[in-house]
Design an enzyme around this catalytic site. Structure first.
Site, PDB file in Angstrom:
ATOM      1  N   GLY A  66       0.562  -0.854  -0.389  1.00 14.53           N
ATOM      2  CA  GLY A  66      -0.153   0.207   0.384  1.00 14.53           C
ATOM      3  C   GLY A  66       0.900   1.244  -0.104  1.00 14.53           C
ATOM      4  O   GLY A  66       1.977   1.506  -0.352  1.00 14.53           O
ATOM      5  N   SER A  67       0.361   1.801   0.400  1.00 10.74           N
ATOM      6  CA  SER A  67       1.184   3.635   0.755  1.00 10.74           C
ATOM      7  C   SER A  67       2.116   3.834   1.631  1.00 10.74           C
ATOM      8  O   SER A  67       1.853   2.642   2.663  1.00 10.74           O
ATOM      9  CB  SER A  67       0.099   4.697   0.516  1.00 10.74           C
ATOM     10  N   SER A  68       2.139   4.882   1.353  1.00 16.26           N
ATOM     11  CA  SER A  68       3.797   5.244   2.333  1.00 16.26           C
ATOM     12  C   SER A  68       3.237   5.034   3.613  1.00 16.26           C
ATOM     13  O   SER A  68       3.877   5.326   4.879  1.00 16.26           O
ATOM     14  CB  SER A  68       4.387   6.439   1.833  1.00 16.26           C
ATOM     15  N   GLY A  69       1.700   5.647   3.875  1.00 15.67           N
ATOM     16  CA  GLY A  69       0.980   6.280   4.987  1.00 15.67           C
ATOM     17  C   GLY A  69       1.070   5.408   5.682  1.00 15.67           C
ATOM     18  O   GLY A  69       0.421   4.571   7.193  1.00 15.67           O
TER      19      GLY A  69
END
Length: 143
Positions: A66-69
């Site tokens: 997924g994202s860097s979050g």
């Protein structure tokens, strides 16, 4: 690795030593939308561990997706007291490494054997990320 004793050696991401129950996932875990930081539960609908809580367990998984979050969601589990006890991931990625660092739990990566295949949920393991080892202490009873 011997037949009598299972020990994996890997690379330290975050030093520290913990003993606890393994929670093993053959699939990567998404942080943003994949976990509920308030409860430490995997909520990704199609994930095999959907509905399972990782709080206080040693998370054994291939890594982050997924994202860097991703790291922010795992940092929130630390702040809320719902985080994993430790992390073992098979492949180092910047997302997984940063997530381990901000979660501030012992973490190991790139082991010399596949922990997802060698360990199973419920096994009692000792993660000595300082020394770079994972030891199976007691095999979970299947069934």
């Amino acid at each position: 690795m011997s037949a009598a004793r299972t020990v994996l050696r890997g690379r330290t991401v975050v030093p520290g030593v913990v003993e606890g129950e393994a929670l093993v996932s053959a699939d990567t875990i998404s942080g943003w939308g994949g976990i509920d930081p308030a409860t430490g539960t995997i909520i990704e609908a199609r994930h095999p561990l959907a509905g399972v809580c990782f709080t206080g367990r040693i998370l054994v998984f291939p890594g982050a997706k997924g994202s860097s979050g991703w790291s922010g969601f795992f940092q929130t589990t630390r702040l809320l007291g719902t985080g994993p006890l430790g992390m073992i991931f098979t492949v180092t990625t910047t997302k997984a490494a940063l997530g381990a660092v901000v979660t501030r739990v012992p973490a190991l990566a790139d082991p010399d054997g596949d922990p997802v295949r060698l360990l199973r949920t419920g096994d009692l393991i000792r993660l000595d990320a300082t020394a770079g080892t994972v030891e199976l202490l007691n095999r979970a009873v299947s069934g």
